[in-house]
Write an enzyme that holds these catalytic residues in place. Structure first.
Site, short mmCIF file in Angstrom:
data_model
loop_
_atom_site.label_atom_id
_atom_site.label_comp_id
_atom_site.label_asym_id
_atom_site.label_seq_id
_atom_site.Cartn_x
_atom_site.Cartn_y
_atom_site.Cartn_z
N SER A 170 2.77 -4.76 -3.33
CA SER A 170 2.40 -5.77 -4.33
C SER A 170 2.62 -5.21 -5.72
O SER A 170 2.42 -4.01 -5.96
CB SER A 170 0.92 -6.17 -4.17
N TYR A 222 -7.80 -3.72 -3.13
CA TYR A 222 -6.48 -4.29 -2.84
C TYR A 222 -5.39 -3.54 -3.60
O TYR A 222 -4.39 -3.11 -3.01
CB TYR A 222 -6.46 -5.77 -3.21
#
Length: 232
Positions: A139, A154
Site C-alpha cells: 500500500s 495497517y
C-alpha cells in the site's frame, strides 16, 4: 512476468483489487483461482467471471493455508503465480491500550504473517514452475505513515511487506521466481468502509476505480517493472 498463459492464485480475490485483477488476467488468457472466507462473495465472483475457480478458506490460520495448498496441488497443480492480496485495514486508537486491538481482527496476522507463510508454503511448487512469480500487494500508506496515523498498524504491516518483498526478491531469484510488489493508492473497495466514511463523509469519489488501478499497474508490469507504485 508474462501477462498470459499463467495459472494464478489470488488470495482475497472476490472483491476490490483482487477481483479486478482476476478479471484482467482471465480476459488475457490466464487461468485464475481465487480464495476467500465468504462463500457468497466467491459465488458472486464466479457468476460474473465464467471460468473462474474458487476455494473457501482462511489464510490467516495454518489449517486454512494448508487446506488451500492441498486443494491447489490436487486441482490447480499448474499454478505458477501467487498473488498475496488479502488484507484488512482498521482504525486503531493507540491511546486506548488493548481496547481497540481486542475489538477486531489482527492486521499483523492478515497483512504480514499470512503472505509471508503462504509464500513459504508454495515456494517449492513455484520453483518447479516456468515463469513463476509472487505478487505482494502492499500500500502507498506504507510509504506515507504520517497520512495513515489513524491506521498505524495497517501502515506498519504494509511497510513491513515492502521490506519483505525486497529480501524475498533477492533470495528467490536464483530459483527462477520473480517477486513483484504492487503498491496501490486509495482504491474503491470494501476495505475499512466505516473508517473511510468517517474520514471522508463526502464519499469515495477521490479513490481510484480498481479496474483502472489494475490496468495502470499491468502496463508497468509489461514494461518489466517489479516494484510498481501508482499514485491517485
Amino acid at each position: 512476468m508474462q501477462l498470459s498463459g499463467n495459472s494464478v492464485l489470488i488470495t482475497g480475490g472476490a472483491t476490490g483489487i483482487g477481483f479486478s485483477m482476476a478479471q484482467y488476467l482471465i480476459n488475457r488468457g490466464n487461468s485464475v483461482l481465487i480464495c476467500g472466507r465468504r462463500q457468497e462473495r466467491l459465488d458472486e465472483a464466479a457468476t460474473k467471471l465464467p471460468g473462474l475457480l474458487t476455494f473457501k478458506c482462511d489464510v490467516t490460520n495454518r489449517a486454512g493455508r494448508e487446506e488451500l495448498f492441498e486443494f491447489v496441488k490436487s486441482n490447480f497443480a499448474q499454478m505458477n503465480v501467487l498473488v498475496n492480496n488479502a488484507g484488512i485495514q482498521r482504525d486503531i486508537d493507540l491511546t486506548k491500550g488493548m481496547e481497540d486491538f481486542d475489538r477486531g481482527e489482527s492486521e499483523i496476522i492478515t497483512n504480514l504473517e499470512a503472505p509471508v507463510l503462504l509464500s513459504a508454503l508454495f515456494v517449492d511448487m513455484l520453483s518447479k514452475a516456468e515463469n513463476a512469480a509472487i505478487i505482494n500487494v502492499s500500500s502507498g500508506l506504507g510509504f506515507m505513515v504520517e497520512r495513515a496515523s489513524g491506521m498505524p498498524v495497517y501502515a506498519a504491516t504494509k511497510a513491513a511487506l515492502h521490506a519483505f518483498s525486497i529480501g524475498q526478491r533477492i533470495q528467490l531469484a536464483p530459483l527462477g521466481i520473480e517477486v513483484l510488489e504492487f503498491i496501490p493508492p486509495a482504491v474503491q473497495s470494501e476495505l475499512n468502509m466505516e473508517g473511510r466514511a468517517k474520514r471522508n463523509p463526502g464519499g469515495s469519489s477521490y479513490m481510484m476505480a480498481p479496474e483502472r488501478y489494475i490496468e495502470l499497474t499491468f502496463e508497468k508490469v509489461a514494461q518489466g517493472e517489479v516494484e510498481i507504485r501508482i499514485t491517485g
